[in-house]
Design an enzyme around this catalytic site. Structure first.
Site, PDB file in Angstrom:
ATOM      1  N   GLY A   1      -4.833   7.294  -1.148  1.00  0.00           N
ATOM      2  CA  GLY A   1      -5.514   8.447  -1.973  1.00  0.00           C
ATOM      3  C   GLY A   1      -4.491   9.318  -2.105  1.00  0.00           C
TER       4      GLY A   1
ATOM      5  N   GLY B   1      -4.928  12.104  -5.130  1.00  0.00           N
ATOM      6  CA  GLY B   1      -6.039  13.131  -4.890  1.00  0.00           C
ATOM      7  C   GLY B   1      -5.520  14.498  -4.867  1.00  0.00           C
TER       8      GLY B   1
ATOM      9  CG  LEU C   1      -6.186  17.187   1.423  1.00  0.00           C
ATOM     10  CD1 LEU C   1      -5.635  18.598   1.412  1.00  0.00           C
ATOM     11  CD2 LEU C   1      -7.233  16.917   2.256  1.00  0.00           C
TER      12      LEU C   1
ATOM     13  CG  ASP D   1      -4.364   6.901  -5.841  1.00  0.00           C
ATOM     14  OD1 ASP D   1      -4.796   7.796  -5.166  1.00  0.00           O
ATOM     15  OD2 ASP D   1      -5.054   6.491  -7.047  1.00  0.00           O
ATOM     16  CB  ILE D   2      -7.575   3.021  -6.864  1.00  0.00           C
ATOM     17  CG1 ILE D   2      -8.188   2.279  -7.383  1.00  0.00           C
ATOM     18  CG2 ILE D   2      -7.843   4.671  -7.677  1.00  0.00           C
ATOM     19  CD1 ILE D   2      -8.672   0.975  -6.707  1.00  0.00           C
TER      20      ILE D   2
ATOM     21  CG  ASN E   1      -9.646  -1.043  -4.085  1.00  0.00           C
ATOM     22  OD1 ASN E   1     -10.048  -0.539  -3.113  1.00  0.00           O
ATOM     23  ND2 ASN E   1     -10.226  -1.785  -5.069  1.00  0.00           N
TER      24      ASN E   1
ATOM     25  CE1 TYR F   1     -17.447  15.371   0.960  1.00  0.00           C
ATOM     26  CE2 TYR F   1     -16.140  13.406   0.587  1.00  0.00           C
ATOM     27  CZ  TYR F   1     -16.275  14.596   1.091  1.00  0.00           C
ATOM     28  OH  TYR F   1     -15.102  15.352   1.370  1.00  0.00           O
TER      29      TYR F   1
ATOM     30  CE  LYS G   1     -14.785  11.773   3.721  1.00  0.00           C
ATOM     31  NZ  LYS G   1     -13.551  11.208   3.877  1.00  0.00           N
TER      32      LYS G   1
HETATM   33  C1  VAH Z   1     -16.381  18.252  -2.321  1.00  0.00           C
HETATM   34  N1  VAH Z   1     -14.011  19.154  -2.034  1.00  0.00           N
HETATM   35  O1  VAH Z   1     -16.623  19.314  -2.710  1.00  0.00           O
HETATM   36  C2  VAH Z   1     -14.892  18.213  -1.220  1.00  0.00           C
HETATM   37  C3  VAH Z   1     -15.195  18.913   0.170  1.00  0.00           C
HETATM   38  C4  VAH Z   1     -16.542  20.796   1.434  1.00  0.00           C
HETATM   39  C5  VAH Z   1     -15.996  20.043   0.413  1.00  0.00           C
HETATM   40  O2  VAH Z   1     -15.587  18.025   0.999  1.00  0.00           O
HETATM   41  O3  VAH Z   1     -16.733  17.450  -1.991  1.00  0.00           O
END
Ligand code: VAH
Length: 317
Positions: A8, A11, A13, A34-35, A49, A139, A143
């Site tokens: 990544g 991206g 970060l 990265d992709i 990937n 997401y 995580k």
């Molecule tokens: C998002 N920038 O908005 C990321 C982050 C805390 C937010 O994980 O999905």
């Protein structure tokens, strides 16, 4: 000899962490992937990937990788468009990294978690490290699950997995890509172009944020900490600063008095309402001496100065 793999790398970060890792270890020792491959003044970003297990394992074997920073993921807002695809990409890639780290005895693995792991049942103010996690985005679910997988691979196989729950990251070096906190970067770009900003969150929606320089320093300080200092193998809360759209607007107006913002909340408002407004990072302070340097006006000062520099460079071209 340290050999660093970062996924990544293109991206928000990853772009900055790649450069910090090159500064620390040298271009030859950092394998940026990265992709979407590309080449720039720092060298190449090669195609990988991370969902492709064979491709990942061959690279780790052939390049004798000793550390992995796994940043490839679909973020909170864009991830909601296709939940199953988001889960697949975020978890399959992470499990590929953990399995490869176990098989090829990679020394350290970094997993970027997020304050998105918290949900409706968590305290909103000074949210603690040990709150119950009931995330309401794919997401956030990926995580929270990823944190547990990291802890499992540490406990069962001894893989040295380390992780940070990033707040919303704000930086001038790169654009955000599909997060709920992206407004805190977009707003500066509008201000320096003397344009009004339409904010997709309501003006009183406080969220935990962190300036890019602090986020990168936290990552490197965690990865450099002696192993015995790391007491949490799921993920560490870290705090940078917290503010509302109204407060960041007030800060920007110190440089741009005529800057205006209107508020048109969209689907991201509901996501933000289920996230903390501020974070307690006592455990990161205690275990590896974490402390942020940037508060809101410091962020505005540096964001505006750096974006203006870029703007002037573009004018000279
Ligand atoms: C998002 N920038 O908005 C990321 C982050 C805390 C937010 O994980 O999905």
């Amino acid at each position: 000899m340290e050999r660093i793999l970062i996924t990544g790398s293109g991206g928000q970060l990853g772009t900055v962490l790649r450069k910090a890792l090159i500064d620390k270890y040298g271009t030859e020792r950092v394998v940026a992937t990265d992709i979407r491959p590309r080449t720039d003044e720092f060298g190449s970003i090669d195609l990988l990937n991370a969902v492709d297990r064979n491709g990942l394992e061959n690279l780790i074997k052939e390049q004798s990788i000793t550390q992995i920073y796994h940043l490839a993921a679909i973020l909170s807002a864009s991830g909601e468009a296709d939940p199953v695809r988001t889960w697949d990409i975020n978890l399959k890639s992470w499990l590929n990294v953990l399995e490869a780290a176990r098989k090829y005895k990679v020394e350290k693995v970094f997993f970027p978690s997020s304050i998105a792991v918290f949900g409706a049942s968590a305290n909103k103010v000074d949210t603690s490290q040990t709150e119950y996690l009931d995330p309401l985005t794919v997401y956030g679910i990926s995580k929270a699950a990823g944190e547990q997988w990291g802890n499992y691979y540490f406990s069962k196989f001894g893989v040295d997995v380390r992780s940070i729950r990033y707040p919303g990251v704000i930086g001038h070096e790169s654009l955000p890509g599909g997060g709920t906190t992206d407004y805190a970067v977009e707003i500066y770009h509008k201000a320096i172009n003397n344009e009004a900003y339409t904010c997709y969150l309501s003006k009183n929606t406080a969220l935990p944020m962190i300036y890019m320089a602090d986020a990168i320093r936290a990552t490197l300080e965690l990865m450099d900490a002696p192993k015995e200092k790391i007491k949490t193998r799921t993920s560490y809360n870290i705090n940078g600063l917290s503010f509302t759209p109204e407060e960041i607007t007030r800060s920007i107006k110190k440089w741009y008095p005529n800057f205006t913002v209107e508020y048109q909340p969209d689907f991201r408002q509901k996501i933000a309402e289920n996230w903390p407004s501020s974070i307690d990072d006592t455990q990161a302070q205690r275990d590896w001496n974490w402390s942020p340097h940037y508060q809101l006006d410091d962020v505005s000062n540096e964001m505006i100065a750096e974006l203006r520099k870029k703007q002037n460079l573009l004018k000279e071209v």
